[in-house]
Design an enzyme around this catalytic site. Structure first.
Site, PDB file in Angstrom:
ATOM      1  N   GLU A 231       1.332  -1.109  -0.386  1.00 44.41           N
ATOM      2  CA  GLU A 231      -0.152  -0.522  -0.268  1.00 44.41           C
ATOM      3  C   GLU A 231       0.793   1.573  -0.135  1.00 44.41           C
ATOM      4  O   GLU A 231       1.616   1.195   1.027  1.00 44.41           O
ATOM      5  CB  GLU A 231      -1.005   0.136   1.294  1.00 44.41           C
ATOM      6  CG  GLU A 231      -2.424   0.707   1.251  1.00 44.41           C
ATOM      7  CD  GLU A 231      -1.522   2.592   1.109  1.00 44.41           C
ATOM      8  OE1 GLU A 231      -1.197   1.954   2.383  1.00 44.41           O
ATOM      9  OE2 GLU A 231      -1.862   2.419   0.472  1.00 44.41           O
ATOM     10  N   CYS A 265      -1.990   8.996   2.301  1.00 44.11           N
ATOM     11  CA  CYS A 265      -0.854   8.724   0.207  1.00 44.11           C
ATOM     12  C   CYS A 265      -2.986   8.690  -0.096  1.00 44.11           C
ATOM     13  O   CYS A 265      -2.594   9.103  -1.658  1.00 44.11           O
ATOM     14  CB  CYS A 265      -0.903   7.044   0.697  1.00 44.11           C
ATOM     15  SG  CYS A 265      -2.626   6.213   1.512  1.00 44.11           S
TER      16      CYS A 265
HETATM   17  N1  LIG Z   1       1.181   5.214   1.791  1.00 41.65           N
HETATM   18  C1  LIG Z   1       1.405   5.666   2.917  1.00 41.65           C
HETATM   19  O1  LIG Z   1       0.176   5.685   4.086  1.00 41.65           O
HETATM   20  C2  LIG Z   1       2.357   5.899   3.348  1.00 41.65           C
HETATM   21  C3  LIG Z   1       3.299   6.391   1.639  1.00 41.65           C
HETATM   22  N2  LIG Z   1       4.425   7.577   2.341  1.00 41.65           N
HETATM   23  C4  LIG Z   1       5.437   7.427   1.193  1.00 41.65           C
HETATM   24  O2  LIG Z   1       6.334   7.140   2.345  1.00 41.65           O
HETATM   25  C5  LIG Z   1       7.414   8.436   1.486  1.00 41.65           C
HETATM   26  C6  LIG Z   1       8.308   9.050   2.269  1.00 41.65           C
HETATM   27  O3  LIG Z   1       7.838   8.293   3.335  1.00 41.65           O
HETATM   28  P1  LIG Z   1       8.813   8.282   4.677  1.00 41.65           P
HETATM   29  O4  LIG Z   1       9.145   8.119   6.012  1.00 41.65           O
HETATM   30  O5  LIG Z   1       9.884   7.864   3.651  1.00 41.65           O
HETATM   31  O6  LIG Z   1       8.493   6.325   4.145  1.00 41.65           O
HETATM   32  P2  LIG Z   1       8.782   5.219   3.735  1.00 41.65           P
HETATM   33  O7  LIG Z   1       7.563   4.616   2.488  1.00 41.65           O
HETATM   34  O8  LIG Z   1      10.323   5.216   3.820  1.00 41.65           O
HETATM   35  O9  LIG Z   1       8.848   4.185   4.975  1.00 41.65           O
HETATM   36  C7  LIG Z   1       7.862   3.146   5.746  1.00 41.65           C
HETATM   37  C8  LIG Z   1       7.889   2.030   6.626  1.00 41.65           C
HETATM   38  O10 LIG Z   1       8.790   1.696   5.496  1.00 41.65           O
HETATM   39  C9  LIG Z   1      10.453   0.793   5.811  1.00 41.65           C
HETATM   40  N3  LIG Z   1      10.548   0.715   4.744  1.00 41.65           N
HETATM   41  C10 LIG Z   1      11.774   1.635   4.029  1.00 41.65           C
HETATM   42  N4  LIG Z   1      12.198   1.383   3.672  1.00 41.65           N
HETATM   43  C11 LIG Z   1      12.965  -0.652   3.986  1.00 41.65           C
HETATM   44  C12 LIG Z   1      13.215  -1.445   3.095  1.00 41.65           C
HETATM   45  N5  LIG Z   1      14.226  -0.862   2.226  1.00 41.65           N
HETATM   46  N6  LIG Z   1      13.259  -2.715   4.004  1.00 41.65           N
HETATM   47  C13 LIG Z   1      12.860  -2.953   5.083  1.00 41.65           C
HETATM   48  N7  LIG Z   1      11.619  -1.474   5.398  1.00 41.65           N
HETATM   49  C14 LIG Z   1      11.617  -0.235   5.060  1.00 41.65           C
HETATM   50  C15 LIG Z   1      10.450   2.352   6.880  1.00 41.65           C
HETATM   51  O11 LIG Z   1      11.253   2.306   7.631  1.00 41.65           O
HETATM   52  P3  LIG Z   1      12.826   2.757   7.800  1.00 41.65           P
HETATM   53  O12 LIG Z   1      12.316   4.186   7.822  1.00 41.65           O
HETATM   54  O13 LIG Z   1      13.511   1.936   8.571  1.00 41.65           O
HETATM   55  O14 LIG Z   1      13.417   2.492   6.317  1.00 41.65           O
HETATM   56  C16 LIG Z   1       9.618   2.747   7.534  1.00 41.65           C
HETATM   57  O15 LIG Z   1       9.050   1.174   8.123  1.00 41.65           O
HETATM   58  C17 LIG Z   1       6.105   9.680   1.496  1.00 41.65           C
HETATM   59  O16 LIG Z   1       6.802  10.646   0.544  1.00 41.65           O
HETATM   60  C18 LIG Z   1       5.073   8.548   0.949  1.00 41.65           C
HETATM   61  O17 LIG Z   1       4.831   8.572  -0.562  1.00 41.65           O
HETATM   62  C19 LIG Z   1       4.813   7.158   3.987  1.00 41.65           C
HETATM   63  C20 LIG Z   1       3.833   6.807   4.503  1.00 41.65           C
HETATM   64  C21 LIG Z   1       2.449   6.532   4.440  1.00 41.65           C
HETATM   65  C1  LIG Z   2      -7.122   7.561   7.590  1.00 40.36           C
HETATM   66  C2  LIG Z   2      -6.536   7.429   6.289  1.00 40.36           C
HETATM   67  C3  LIG Z   2      -6.702   6.672   5.517  1.00 40.36           C
HETATM   68  C4  LIG Z   2      -4.553   6.789   5.093  1.00 40.36           C
HETATM   69  C5  LIG Z   2      -4.134   5.535   4.484  1.00 40.36           C
HETATM   70  C6  LIG Z   2      -2.716   6.584   3.693  1.00 40.36           C
HETATM   71  O1  LIG Z   2      -1.959   7.155   4.282  1.00 40.36           O
HETATM   72  O2  LIG Z   2      -2.464   4.774   3.962  1.00 40.36           O
END
Ligand SMILES: NC(=O)C1=CN([C@@H]2O[C@H](COP(=O)(O)OP(=O)(O)OC[C@H]3O[C@@H](n4cnc5c(N)ncnc54)[C@H](OP(=O)(O)O)[C@@H]3O)[C@@H](O)[C@H]2O)C=CC1
Ligand SMILES: CCCCCC(=O)O
Length: 459
Positions: A231, A265
């Site tokens: 996701e 997101c």
């Molecule tokens: N879809 C969603 O709900 C979300 C999307 N994002 C996206 O992420 C971007 C930046 O946020 P960011 O903090 O960088 O999010 P990340 O994608 O880096 O982090 C999300 C999770 O993935 C882990 N992770 C990242 N790379 C690896 C890897 N190679 N192996 C294992 N675990 C990993 C992170 O741990 P670690 O930090 O230790 O790498 C964290 O627990 C945002 O611009 C947004 O696009 C972010 C949050 C939520």
């Molecule tokens: C409660 C709002 C959902 C956000 C979903 C996401 O950032 O993955």
């Protein structure tokens, strides 16, 4: 090196640190989850549901504590933290109440006679990798269905959410789940890649986060033939088709864009408006954006707090500065506040063009971008002009027209005349670089089960 710490984004102060796990601790964690799976898989749905409802009870009893933790960890305003805890409770109760029904054996007709059925069996240990933007909700979408399906889970939360990660594990154990059913690990990405995903007892990985993280984890999982659910990010279009709907659309756009300081997101990120009422829309939205005031996230009246971290703010600032340097206009905001902490004001940008980073990249912060288009066809073309495909929202005084437009946008979810919302009973997920697989609803509980055929001879 991964550092797990509570760094309050409102002040920049490091309030608490947690040691990263040793390799031996990682091995012990997977051992515990694997050893527990054998017995846990044989528990009844009733027993799992009893424990899951107790988890929900404890979330409700500890609402204030849980809210305070994530407000300190990632700056979420306390009212929005309450919403997050409550939607997490609804997810746990939903799966406690419906897992048995969703995973009931299914009899199959057999053309050549005999009997056959499908049963939905648990698969084993699952790894969850979750982000910081909704520390409880993201975990609930993973833990709720998979524990009810009989799997055991190992959770690697975001390094800036160690205290919420700790309290969730405590709650699951206090609710009655066996210690090995839910195991939290303060792991580094290297330990995940080298010691957890390759472990033959780990059967799958669920990640919520960036497409960068998703690609890295999916590559490792693919090498070891482990299923993943991803996701990921989005650059979601929000299309406005007629003048009559503008006031409602402005209100919904501001709500969607600035909730959680824009760090969702599924937030409305690209506002696409027909040119005949574009100026009107921008003017009304400008007024709405000016009313989004930054405040102390611990105060109930605060609508928007700091961004989740200094790094997140710096990433956003670079994207916005690049847009302005290439000719975009900041009608409101457009630069970080000059004070301690990750404070970025609600911002309104227009004049976005393809050579700007903000045109193609996801802006994971409180920045609304408005595009003018000459026709419905151009709106659809622009909406699809993105490597992402999470949600789309379409607004019109004629819902049927909005639905027709929505059907032509390549996303995992489309919303008509409302913001992109989420609920326990509704599937959530995307296409393209927003990932694959679905969470929540009846679909989320079938991602990590063995759809197992059992056939009986006709004699
Ligand atoms: N879809 C969603 O709900 C979300 C999307 N994002 C996206 O992420 C971007 C930046 O946020 P960011 O903090 O960088 O999010 P990340 O994608 O880096 O982090 C999300 C999770 O993935 C882990 N992770 C990242 N790379 C690896 C890897 N190679 N192996 C294992 N675990 C990993 C992170 O741990 P670690 O930090 O230790 O790498 C964290 O627990 C945002 O611009 C947004 O696009 C972010 C949050 C939520
Ligand atoms: C409660 C709002 C959902 C956000 C979903 C996401 O950032 O993955």
């Amino acid at each position: 090196m991964t550092t797990y710490a509570v760094t309050n984004p409102a002040t920049g102060a490091v309030e608490k640190t947690y040691p990263t796990a040793t390799d031996e601790q990682i091995t012990e964690a997977v051992n515990l989850a694997a050893e527990t799976f054998t017995s846990y898989a044989n528990t009844s749905f009733e027993q799992r549901a009893q424990w899951m409802h107790r988890v929900a009870d404890l979330y409700e009893e500890r609402l204030d504590q849980l809210c305070s933790i994530i407000t300190r960890e990632m700056g979420k305003p306390v009212r929005q933290a309450e919403f997050e805890v409550k939607i997490s409770v609804s997810i746990y109760r939903y799966y406690a109440d419906h897992a048995a029904e969703f995973l009931a054996d299914e009899e199959l007709p057999v053309a050549r006679g005999g009997q056959a059925k499908v049963q939905y069996d648990p698969v084993g240990v699952l790894l969850g990798i979750m982000p910081w933007n909704f520390p409880y909700y993201q975990v609930a979408r993973f833990a709720g269905p998979n524990l009810m399906a009989g799997n055991t889970i190992v959770l690697k939360h975001a390094p800036q959410c160690p205290e919420s990660a700790e309290v969730m594990e405590q709650i699951f154990h206090e609710a009655g789940f066996p210690a090995g059913a839910y195991v939290n690990i303060y792991a580094s990405n290297e330990q995940i890649a080298e010691r957890v995903i390759p472990d033959p007892r780990v059967q799958g990985v669920s990640l919520t986060g960036s497409d960068r993280a998703g690609a890295a984890v999916a590559e490792t999982a693919g090498k070891h033939l482990k299923k993943v659910v991803l996701e990921l990010g989005g650059n979601d279009p929000f299309i406005v088709l007629d003048r009559e709907i503008v006031p409602q659309a402005v209100e919904l756009a501001a709500t969607s864009r600035f909730g959680n300081a824009g760090q969702a997101c599924n937030a409305a990120k690209r506002l696409i408006v027909l040119e005949e009422f574009y100026d009107d829309f921008v003017e009304q939205l400008k007024t709405a954006v000016e009313q989004v005031q930054l405040g102390d996230p611990t105060q109930p009246e605060t609508a928007m707090g700091p961004m989740s971290s200094q790094q997140a703010l710096e990433n956003l600032d670079a994207q916005v500065r690049d847009a302005i340097d290439h000719g975009a206009t900041a009608h409101v905001g457009g630069a970080p506040e000059d004070r301690e902490g990750a404070w970025y004001p609600a911002t309104l940008l227009t004049g976005l063009t393809p050579e700007m980073r903000a045109y193609s990249e996801e802006l994971f912060g409180p920045v609304a971008m408005v595009y003018s288009v000459a026709s419905e066809e151009e709106a659809i073309k622009l909406a699809n002009d993105t490597p992402y495909g999470l949600t789309a929202t379409v607004h019109s005084s004629d819902p049927a027209r909005a639905a027709e437009v929505g059907n032509q946008i390549h996303t995992g979810q489309v919303f008509i005349n409302e913001t992109s919302t989420t609920a326990a009973e509704l599937p959530f997920g995307g296409v393209k670089r927003s990932g694959f697989g679905r969470e929540l609803g009846p679909y989320g509980i079938k991602e990590f089960v063995n759809v197992r055929l059992v056939k009986y001879s006709k004699n």
